[in-house]
Design a protein around this motif. Structure first.
Motif, PDB file in Angstrom:
ATOM      1  N   MET A 156      -2.298   0.830  10.193  1.00 23.53           N
ATOM      2  CA  MET A 156      -0.908   0.700   9.764  1.00 23.53           C
ATOM      3  C   MET A 156      -0.036   1.567  10.673  1.00 23.53           C
ATOM      4  SD  MET A 156       0.733   1.395   6.030  1.00 23.53           S
ATOM      5  CE  MET A 156       0.618  -0.274   5.442  1.00 23.53           C
ATOM      6  N   SER A 157       1.036   1.000  11.168  1.00 21.91           N
ATOM      7  CA  SER A 157       1.924   1.776  12.033  1.00 21.91           C
ATOM      8  C   SER A 157       2.746   2.746  11.185  1.00 21.91           C
ATOM      9  CB  SER A 157       2.861   0.852  12.810  1.00 21.91           C
ATOM     10  OG  SER A 157       3.890   0.376  11.970  1.00 21.91           O
ATOM     11  N   PRO A 158       3.179   3.848  11.795  1.00 16.04           N
ATOM     12  CA  PRO A 158       4.037   4.779  11.062  1.00 16.04           C
ATOM     13  C   PRO A 158       5.309   4.090  10.541  1.00 16.04           C
ATOM     14  CG  PRO A 158       3.297   5.769  13.122  1.00 16.04           C
ATOM     15  CD  PRO A 158       2.852   4.337  13.130  1.00 16.04           C
ATOM     16  N   ALA A 159       5.856   3.178  11.317  1.00 18.39           N
ATOM     17  CA  ALA A 159       7.077   2.477  10.890  1.00 18.39           C
ATOM     18  C   ALA A 159       6.813   1.625   9.651  1.00 18.39           C
ATOM     19  CB  ALA A 159       7.616   1.612  12.029  1.00 18.39           C
ATOM     20  N   ASP A 160       5.654   0.950   9.614  1.00 17.32           N
ATOM     21  CA  ASP A 160       5.310   0.135   8.441  1.00 17.32           C
ATOM     22  C   ASP A 160       5.134   1.013   7.206  1.00 17.32           C
ATOM     23  OD1 ASP A 160       5.373  -2.207   9.885  1.00 17.32           O
ATOM     24  OD2 ASP A 160       3.191  -2.346  10.110  1.00 17.32           O
ATOM     25  N   LEU A 161       4.416   2.122   7.372  1.00 15.70           N
ATOM     26  CA  LEU A 161       4.183   3.018   6.245  1.00 15.70           C
ATOM     27  C   LEU A 161       5.491   3.619   5.756  1.00 15.70           C
ATOM     28  CD1 LEU A 161       2.399   4.510   4.277  1.00 15.70           C
ATOM     29  CD2 LEU A 161       1.870   6.168   6.091  1.00 15.70           C
ATOM     30  N   GLU A 162       6.310   4.081   6.683  1.00 16.04           N
ATOM     31  CA  GLU A 162       7.592   4.668   6.283  1.00 16.04           C
ATOM     32  C   GLU A 162       8.475   3.627   5.597  1.00 16.04           C
ATOM     33  OE1 GLU A 162      11.249   7.446   7.877  1.00 16.04           O
ATOM     34  OE2 GLU A 162       9.641   6.915   9.263  1.00 16.04           O
ATOM     35  N   GLY A 163       8.477   2.408   6.096  1.00 11.44           N
ATOM     36  CA  GLY A 163       9.265   1.336   5.492  1.00 11.44           C
ATOM     37  C   GLY A 163       8.833   1.050   4.060  1.00 11.44           C
ATOM     38  N   ARG A 164       7.533   1.022   3.839  1.00 11.47           N
ATOM     39  CA  ARG A 164       7.021   0.776   2.482  1.00 11.47           C
ATOM     40  C   ARG A 164       7.397   1.919   1.546  1.00 11.47           C
ATOM     41  NH1 ARG A 164       2.564  -3.111   2.085  1.00 11.47           N
ATOM     42  NH2 ARG A 164       2.141  -2.055   0.141  1.00 11.47           N
ATOM     43  N   LEU A 165       7.275   3.150   2.028  1.00  8.24           N
ATOM     44  CA  LEU A 165       7.622   4.308   1.205  1.00  8.24           C
ATOM     45  C   LEU A 165       9.124   4.342   0.929  1.00  8.24           C
ATOM     46  CD1 LEU A 165       5.283   6.986   2.794  1.00  8.24           C
ATOM     47  CD2 LEU A 165       5.087   5.983   0.499  1.00  8.24           C
ATOM     48  N   GLN A 166       9.928   4.013   1.943  1.00  5.69           N
ATOM     49  CA  GLN A 166      11.384   4.025   1.767  1.00  5.69           C
ATOM     50  C   GLN A 166      11.802   2.937   0.787  1.00  5.69           C
ATOM     51  OE1 GLN A 166      13.011   6.588   3.983  1.00  5.69           O
ATOM     52  NE2 GLN A 166      14.106   6.439   2.064  1.00  5.69           N
ATOM     53  N   ALA A 167      11.114   1.801   0.795  1.00  6.52           N
ATOM     54  CA  ALA A 167      11.425   0.725  -0.150  1.00  6.52           C
ATOM     55  C   ALA A 167      11.085   1.157  -1.580  1.00  6.52           C
ATOM     56  CB  ALA A 167      10.651  -0.538   0.222  1.00  6.52           C
ATOM     57  N   ALA A 168       9.989   1.887  -1.742  1.00 11.01           N
ATOM     58  CA  ALA A 168       9.570   2.331  -3.071  1.00 11.01           C
ATOM     59  C   ALA A 168      10.406   3.501  -3.573  1.00 11.01           C
ATOM     60  CB  ALA A 168       8.093   2.721  -3.048  1.00 11.01           C
ATOM     61  N   PHE A 169      10.863   4.348  -2.643  1.00  4.85           N
ATOM     62  CA  PHE A 169      11.626   5.556  -2.987  1.00  4.85           C
ATOM     63  C   PHE A 169      12.874   5.607  -2.100  1.00  4.85           C
ATOM     64  CE2 PHE A 169       7.082   6.302  -3.625  1.00  4.85           C
ATOM     65  CZ  PHE A 169       7.063   6.592  -4.983  1.00  4.85           C
ATOM     66  N   PRO A 170      13.881   4.773  -2.416  1.00  6.38           N
ATOM     67  CA  PRO A 170      15.035   4.601  -1.526  1.00  6.38           C
ATOM     68  C   PRO A 170      15.827   5.873  -1.241  1.00  6.38           C
ATOM     69  CG  PRO A 170      15.133   3.056  -3.380  1.00  6.38           C
ATOM     70  CD  PRO A 170      13.943   3.926  -3.587  1.00  6.38           C
ATOM     71  N   ASP A 171      15.856   6.807  -2.177  1.00  2.00           N
ATOM     72  CA  ASP A 171      16.644   8.029  -1.977  1.00  2.00           C
ATOM     73  C   ASP A 171      15.809   9.178  -1.431  1.00  2.00           C
ATOM     74  OD1 ASP A 171      18.823   6.675  -2.998  1.00  2.00           O
ATOM     75  OD2 ASP A 171      18.467   7.355  -5.050  1.00  2.00           O
TER      76      ASP A 171
ATOM     77  N   GLU B 146      13.508  11.653   1.044  1.00  4.93           N
ATOM     78  CA  GLU B 146      13.365  12.202   2.387  1.00  4.93           C
ATOM     79  C   GLU B 146      11.867  12.108   2.684  1.00  4.93           C
ATOM     80  OE1 GLU B 146      12.909  16.642   4.015  1.00  4.93           O
ATOM     81  OE2 GLU B 146      14.793  16.265   2.955  1.00  4.93           O
ATOM     82  N   ILE B 147      11.515  11.397   3.752  1.00  5.25           N
ATOM     83  CA  ILE B 147      10.110  11.139   4.066  1.00  5.25           C
ATOM     84  C   ILE B 147       9.798  11.626   5.471  1.00  5.25           C
ATOM     85  CG2 ILE B 147       8.374   9.317   4.406  1.00  5.25           C
ATOM     86  CD1 ILE B 147      10.056   7.644   2.371  1.00  5.25           C
ATOM     87  N   VAL B 148       8.728  12.410   5.576  1.00  6.41           N
ATOM     88  CA  VAL B 148       8.249  12.873   6.882  1.00  6.41           C
ATOM     89  C   VAL B 148       6.778  12.484   6.979  1.00  6.41           C
ATOM     90  CG1 VAL B 148       7.843  14.852   8.382  1.00  6.41           C
ATOM     91  CG2 VAL B 148       9.858  14.817   6.896  1.00  6.41           C
ATOM     92  N   LEU B 149       6.443  11.695   8.000  1.00  6.04           N
ATOM     93  CA  LEU B 149       5.066  11.263   8.209  1.00  6.04           C
ATOM     94  C   LEU B 149       4.445  11.986   9.393  1.00  6.04           C
ATOM     95  CD1 LEU B 149       5.231   7.379   7.908  1.00  6.04           C
ATOM     96  CD2 LEU B 149       4.450   9.020   6.213  1.00  6.04           C
ATOM     97  N   THR B 150       3.156  12.291   9.253  1.00  9.26           N
ATOM     98  CA  THR B 150       2.383  12.866  10.346  1.00  9.26           C
ATOM     99  C   THR B 150       1.114  12.037  10.472  1.00  9.26           C
ATOM    100  OG1 THR B 150       3.195  15.066   9.756  1.00  9.26           O
ATOM    101  CG2 THR B 150       1.287  14.970  11.213  1.00  9.26           C
ATOM    102  N   ASP B 151       0.848  11.533  11.686  1.00  5.73           N
ATOM    103  CA  ASP B 151      -0.401  10.815  11.952  1.00  5.73           C
ATOM    104  C   ASP B 151      -1.442  11.878  12.262  1.00  5.73           C
ATOM    105  OD1 ASP B 151      -2.503   9.244  12.852  1.00  5.73           O
ATOM    106  OD2 ASP B 151      -1.229   7.920  14.043  1.00  5.73           O
ATOM    107  N   LEU B 152      -2.347  12.133  11.326  1.00  6.82           N
ATOM    108  CA  LEU B 152      -3.264  13.260  11.411  1.00  6.82           C
ATOM    109  C   LEU B 152      -4.329  13.106  12.487  1.00  6.82           C
ATOM    110  CD1 LEU B 152      -3.767  13.985   7.612  1.00  6.82           C
ATOM    111  CD2 LEU B 152      -2.326  15.241   9.220  1.00  6.82           C
ATOM    112  N   ALA B 153      -4.748  11.877  12.757  1.00  4.55           N
ATOM    113  CA  ALA B 153      -5.848  11.680  13.705  1.00  4.55           C
ATOM    114  C   ALA B 153      -5.423  10.894  14.945  1.00  4.55           C
ATOM    115  CB  ALA B 153      -7.009  10.976  13.010  1.00  4.55           C
ATOM    116  N   GLY B 154      -4.180  10.444  14.984  1.00  6.64           N
ATOM    117  CA  GLY B 154      -3.705   9.667  16.124  1.00  6.64           C
ATOM    118  C   GLY B 154      -4.249   8.250  16.148  1.00  6.64           C
ATOM    119  N   ASP B 155      -4.807   7.803  15.020  1.00  8.42           N
ATOM    120  CA  ASP B 155      -5.438   6.489  14.986  1.00  8.42           C
ATOM    121  C   ASP B 155      -4.727   5.484  14.074  1.00  8.42           C
ATOM    122  OD1 ASP B 155      -6.055   7.510  12.498  1.00  8.42           O
ATOM    123  OD2 ASP B 155      -8.233   7.461  12.773  1.00  8.42           O
ATOM    124  N   GLY B 156      -3.610   5.890  13.458  1.00  7.13           N
ATOM    125  CA  GLY B 156      -2.890   4.994  12.559  1.00  7.13           C
ATOM    126  C   GLY B 156      -3.631   4.737  11.262  1.00  7.13           C
ATOM    127  N   ASP B 157      -4.619   5.551  10.973  1.00  9.05           N
ATOM    128  CA  ASP B 157      -5.479   5.360   9.812  1.00  9.05           C
ATOM    129  C   ASP B 157      -5.436   6.528   8.834  1.00  9.05           C
ATOM    130  OD1 ASP B 157      -6.882   3.085   9.257  1.00  9.05           O
ATOM    131  OD2 ASP B 157      -8.799   3.827   9.986  1.00  9.05           O
TER     132      ASP B 157
END
Length: 82
Positions: free
Chosen positions: A3-18, A20-31
């Motif tokens: 899953m790309s960071p943009a896809d994950l952030e988009g899903r989280l933003q849709a679920a929690f519209p208001d 503040e979301i910060v994502l970190t790819d922990l392993a660099g693998d999108g997983d």
């Protein structure tokens, strides 16, 4: 397929519209991601309930497209003026 960071952030933003979301790819693998989510939706809920809300929002991809997600959740501080 990871899953790309943009896809994950988009899903989280849709679920929690208001939120503040910060994502970190922990392993660099999108997983394996860490998500810090600060949302008014979490106000008055304990951490377990907050995490359950996030897990429900991602139920169809957790353990599949999204292998691992470390969560840090919180409600925003109360507005002292309001």
């Amino acid at each position: 397929m990871p899953m790309s960071p943009a896809d994950l952030e988009g899903r989280l933003q849709a679920a929690f519209p208001d939120a503040e979301i910060v994502l970190t790819d922990l392993a660099g693998d999108g997983d394996h991601y860490k998500a810090r989510i600060v949302s008014p939706a979490f106000r008055g809920l304990n951490r377990v309930k907050q995490h359950q809300m996030v897990n429900r929002a991602l139920a169809d991809v957790l353990g599949g497209t999204l292998h691992a997600l470390a969560l840090e959740t919180a409600a925003p501080p109360s507005d002292p003026a309001g």
